[in-house]
Design a protein around this motif. Structure first.
Motif, PDB file in Angstrom:
ATOM      1  N   SER A  63     -49.914   0.898  -7.445  1.00 42.42           N
ATOM      2  CA  SER A  63     -49.132   0.966  -7.428  1.00 42.42           C
ATOM      3  C   SER A  63     -48.316   0.014  -7.179  1.00 42.42           C
ATOM      4  O   SER A  63     -48.723  -0.985  -8.006  1.00 42.42           O
ATOM      5  N   PRO A  64     -46.781  -0.239  -6.185  1.00 45.51           N
ATOM      6  CA  PRO A  64     -46.641  -0.596  -7.187  1.00 45.51           C
ATOM      7  C   PRO A  64     -46.640  -2.526  -6.169  1.00 45.51           C
ATOM      8  O   PRO A  64     -45.716  -3.359  -5.771  1.00 45.51           O
ATOM      9  N   ASP A  65     -47.367  -2.247  -4.758  1.00 49.17           N
ATOM     10  CA  ASP A  65     -47.635  -3.177  -3.910  1.00 49.17           C
ATOM     11  C   ASP A  65     -48.771  -3.728  -4.718  1.00 49.17           C
ATOM     12  O   ASP A  65     -49.939  -4.522  -3.595  1.00 49.17           O
ATOM     13  N   SER A  66     -49.985  -3.228  -5.436  1.00 48.44           N
ATOM     14  CA  SER A  66     -51.048  -4.155  -6.048  1.00 48.44           C
ATOM     15  C   SER A  66     -50.631  -5.172  -6.988  1.00 48.44           C
ATOM     16  O   SER A  66     -49.255  -4.827  -7.923  1.00 48.44           O
ATOM     17  N   ALA A  67     -51.460  -6.364  -6.981  1.00 51.49           N
ATOM     18  CA  ALA A  67     -51.632  -7.469  -7.829  1.00 51.49           C
ATOM     19  C   ALA A  67     -51.383  -7.143  -9.234  1.00 51.49           C
ATOM     20  O   ALA A  67     -50.230  -7.334 -10.276  1.00 51.49           O
ATOM     21  N   SER A  68     -52.244  -5.844  -9.567  1.00 45.57           N
ATOM     22  CA  SER A  68     -52.347  -5.274 -11.328  1.00 45.57           C
ATOM     23  C   SER A  68     -50.768  -4.296 -11.390  1.00 45.57           C
ATOM     24  O   SER A  68     -50.699  -4.879 -12.547  1.00 45.57           O
ATOM     25  N   GLY A  69     -51.008  -3.666 -10.420  1.00 38.08           N
ATOM     26  CA  GLY A  69     -49.453  -2.939 -10.857  1.00 38.08           C
ATOM     27  C   GLY A  69     -48.821  -3.203 -10.686  1.00 38.08           C
ATOM     28  O   GLY A  69     -47.486  -3.338 -11.618  1.00 38.08           O
ATOM     29  N   ARG A  70     -48.006  -4.589  -9.842  1.00 41.35           N
ATOM     30  CA  ARG A  70     -47.056  -5.739 -10.696  1.00 41.35           C
ATOM     31  C   ARG A  70     -47.046  -6.271 -11.499  1.00 41.35           C
ATOM     32  O   ARG A  70     -46.111  -6.284 -12.347  1.00 41.35           O
ATOM     33  N   ALA A  71     -48.167  -6.716 -12.096  1.00 41.64           N
ATOM     34  CA  ALA A  71     -48.526  -7.852 -12.827  1.00 41.64           C
ATOM     35  C   ALA A  71     -48.327  -6.832 -14.810  1.00 41.64           C
ATOM     36  O   ALA A  71     -47.360  -7.364 -15.141  1.00 41.64           O
ATOM     37  N   LEU A  72     -48.591  -5.510 -14.409  1.00 37.07           N
ATOM     38  CA  LEU A  72     -48.287  -4.969 -15.399  1.00 37.07           C
ATOM     39  C   LEU A  72     -46.844  -4.516 -15.549  1.00 37.07           C
ATOM     40  O   LEU A  72     -46.015  -4.359 -16.832  1.00 37.07           O
ATOM     41  N   ARG A  73     -45.779  -4.578 -14.275  1.00 38.66           N
ATOM     42  CA  ARG A  73     -44.718  -3.604 -14.548  1.00 38.66           C
ATOM     43  C   ARG A  73     -43.709  -4.841 -15.137  1.00 38.66           C
ATOM     44  O   ARG A  73     -42.728  -5.051 -15.826  1.00 38.66           O
TER      45      ARG A  73
ATOM     46  N   VAL B 181     -55.277   4.576 -21.418  1.00 34.82           N
ATOM     47  CA  VAL B 181     -54.564   4.485 -19.974  1.00 34.82           C
ATOM     48  C   VAL B 181     -55.237   3.352 -19.259  1.00 34.82           C
ATOM     49  O   VAL B 181     -56.530   3.230 -19.230  1.00 34.82           O
ATOM     50  N   GLY B 182     -54.903   2.604 -18.621  1.00 35.74           N
ATOM     51  CA  GLY B 182     -55.510   1.321 -18.047  1.00 35.74           C
ATOM     52  C   GLY B 182     -55.331   0.623 -16.935  1.00 35.74           C
ATOM     53  O   GLY B 182     -54.025   1.001 -16.515  1.00 35.74           O
ATOM     54  N   ASP B 183     -55.618   0.326 -16.134  1.00 36.30           N
ATOM     55  CA  ASP B 183     -55.522  -0.314 -14.536  1.00 36.30           C
ATOM     56  C   ASP B 183     -55.110  -2.528 -15.103  1.00 36.30           C
ATOM     57  O   ASP B 183     -54.702  -3.550 -14.492  1.00 36.30           O
ATOM     58  N   GLY B 184     -55.246  -2.723 -15.963  1.00 33.00           N
ATOM     59  CA  GLY B 184     -55.441  -4.511 -15.943  1.00 33.00           C
ATOM     60  C   GLY B 184     -54.685  -4.476 -17.346  1.00 33.00           C
ATOM     61  O   GLY B 184     -54.135  -3.771 -18.344  1.00 33.00           O
ATOM     62  N   LEU B 185     -54.024  -6.271 -17.498  1.00 32.66           N
ATOM     63  CA  LEU B 185     -53.382  -6.775 -18.654  1.00 32.66           C
ATOM     64  C   LEU B 185     -54.121  -6.360 -20.175  1.00 32.66           C
ATOM     65  O   LEU B 185     -53.523  -5.950 -20.788  1.00 32.66           O
ATOM     66  N   TRP B 186     -55.342  -7.104 -19.806  1.00 25.78           N
ATOM     67  CA  TRP B 186     -55.850  -6.586 -20.687  1.00 25.78           C
ATOM     68  C   TRP B 186     -55.802  -5.009 -22.043  1.00 25.78           C
ATOM     69  O   TRP B 186     -55.828  -5.009 -22.768  1.00 25.78           O
ATOM     70  N   ASP B 187     -56.051  -4.095 -20.815  1.00 27.48           N
ATOM     71  CA  ASP B 187     -55.777  -3.021 -21.586  1.00 27.48           C
ATOM     72  C   ASP B 187     -54.807  -3.123 -22.119  1.00 27.48           C
ATOM     73  O   ASP B 187     -54.186  -2.335 -23.359  1.00 27.48           O
ATOM     74  N   MET B 188     -53.430  -3.141 -21.558  1.00 25.62           N
ATOM     75  CA  MET B 188     -51.653  -2.679 -21.848  1.00 25.62           C
ATOM     76  C   MET B 188     -51.906  -4.235 -23.696  1.00 25.62           C
ATOM     77  O   MET B 188     -51.763  -3.307 -24.361  1.00 25.62           O
ATOM     78  N   ARG B 189     -52.712  -5.600 -23.375  1.00 21.60           N
ATOM     79  CA  ARG B 189     -52.427  -5.901 -24.490  1.00 21.60           C
ATOM     80  C   ARG B 189     -53.647  -5.800 -25.791  1.00 21.60           C
ATOM     81  O   ARG B 189     -52.873  -6.129 -26.491  1.00 21.60           O
ATOM     82  N   VAL B 190     -54.042  -5.062 -25.834  1.00 24.33           N
ATOM     83  CA  VAL B 190     -55.224  -4.777 -26.537  1.00 24.33           C
ATOM     84  C   VAL B 190     -54.090  -3.230 -27.239  1.00 24.33           C
ATOM     85  O   VAL B 190     -54.513  -3.153 -28.716  1.00 24.33           O
ATOM     86  N   ALA B 191     -53.556  -2.432 -26.477  1.00 22.24           N
ATOM     87  CA  ALA B 191     -52.732  -1.424 -27.003  1.00 22.24           C
ATOM     88  C   ALA B 191     -52.105  -1.721 -27.695  1.00 22.24           C
ATOM     89  O   ALA B 191     -51.786  -0.564 -28.909  1.00 22.24           O
ATOM     90  N   SER B 192     -51.451  -3.123 -27.621  1.00 20.75           N
ATOM     91  CA  SER B 192     -50.114  -3.198 -27.873  1.00 20.75           C
ATOM     92  C   SER B 192     -50.693  -3.901 -29.533  1.00 20.75           C
ATOM     93  O   SER B 192     -49.975  -3.796 -30.426  1.00 20.75           O
ATOM     94  N   ALA B 193     -51.675  -4.602 -29.396  1.00 22.45           N
ATOM     95  CA  ALA B 193     -52.307  -5.472 -30.308  1.00 22.45           C
ATOM     96  C   ALA B 193     -52.207  -4.063 -31.995  1.00 22.45           C
ATOM     97  O   ALA B 193     -52.392  -4.391 -32.347  1.00 22.45           O
ATOM     98  N   LEU B 194     -52.814  -3.211 -31.220  1.00 19.30           N
ATOM     99  CA  LEU B 194     -53.468  -1.796 -32.084  1.00 19.30           C
ATOM    100  C   LEU B 194     -52.623  -1.057 -32.127  1.00 19.30           C
ATOM    101  O   LEU B 194     -52.639  -0.243 -33.020  1.00 19.30           O
ATOM    102  N   GLY B 195     -51.327  -1.211 -32.129  1.00 19.77           N
ATOM    103  CA  GLY B 195     -49.987  -0.435 -32.155  1.00 19.77           C
ATOM    104  C   GLY B 195     -49.872   0.918 -30.682  1.00 19.77           C
ATOM    105  O   GLY B 195     -49.855   1.556 -32.191  1.00 19.77           O
ATOM    106  N   LEU B 196     -50.976   1.455 -29.630  1.00 25.65           N
ATOM    107  CA  LEU B 196     -51.215   2.034 -29.171  1.00 25.65           C
ATOM    108  C   LEU B 196     -50.070   2.152 -28.088  1.00 25.65           C
ATOM    109  O   LEU B 196     -49.422   1.399 -27.552  1.00 25.65           O
TER     110      LEU B 196
END
Length: 232
Positions: free
Chosen positions: A202-212, A180-195
């Motif tokens: 929030s929908p109006d935050s830069a990090s939220g929009r980037a992840l979505r 569980v994280g708020d950054g693209l790097w959190d998502m990318r690491v999880a994906s790379a490790l198969g997690l």
């Protein structure tokens, strides 16, 4: 309380980021980091921290030093950097205080009575990470906290968190592992490790929009993470 005396048998792992996920500390941390980096007197310091190969405190320090010809960083140099960063963050914390991300403390507490064993994996150094969790009264044991003081690379950090959780919660083979994280790097690491991955933003935050935009499952309330976990 210790991590291996839970009332419910743990069979799955939940790896939690801290900044922007549990504590509203990103701006304060970056201010302290900038101050600590500027004292190194690096002529062309890149302050776009997200552009560094390893988006962690120690990863940024090591890469910036190498880029300026300062190779072979000694343990004393690293320790001095961590002391300076920790001291600067302490001053800012005393001046401003720190808020939790809404529902963070309740969420972490609620996990104690579920099948999910919690560990924390953060790009911050250990002393600063401790301060953040203590400031918002989130209960933790030292063994469940993995930081950039031990691992400069985020993938190594998350891999170590998984192994640590298996040890702490006595799991031979986790049924599921979710980050569980708020950054693209959190998502990318999880994906790379198969997690599995759940984003916070929030929908109006830069990090939220980037992840979505990247197709991640994103919630704006930590309470919603529980519903995502129920399907894991």
């Amino acid at each position: 309380m210790t991590a291996n005396t839970q009332p419910v048998k743990k069979d799955s792992i939940l790896i939690l980021d801290i900044d922007g996920t549990l504590t509203d500390s990103i701006a304060m941390h970056q201010e302290a980091l900038l101050g600590a980096m500027q004292t190194l007197m690096l002529e062309h310091l890149n302050t776009d921290w997200g552009s560094y190969p390893h988006h962690t405190d120690t990863g940024i320090f090591a890469h910036a030093m190498k880029e300026h010809g300062r190779t072979g960083i000694s343990p004393d140099q690293m320790a001095s950097f961590e002391r300076d960063l920790g001291s600067r963050f302490s001053v800012l914390l005393a001046e401003r205080g720190l808020r939790e991300i809404t529902g963070a403390r309740t969420f972490v507490k609620a996990m104690e009575t579920t099948r999910w064993g919690v560990v924390f994996a953060t790009g911050g150094i250990r002393s600063v990470s401790r301060q953040k969790l203590h400031a918002v009264a989130i209960d933790f044991v030292e063994e469940a906290l993995l930081t950039s003081s031990e691992h400069a690379a985020r993938d190594d950090l998350v891999k170590a968190a998984r192994v640590r959780a298996m040890h702490l919660y006595d799991m031979d083979k986790p049924r599921a592992v979710v980050s569980v994280g708020d950054g693209l790097w959190d998502m990318r690491v999880a994906s790379a490790l198969g997690l599995g991955f759940v984003g916070i933003g929030s929908p109006d935050s830069a990090s939220g929009r980037a992840l979505r935009t990247q197709g991640a499952t994103v919630v704006d309330d930590l309470g919603d993470v529980i519903r995502c976990l129920e399907s894991s």
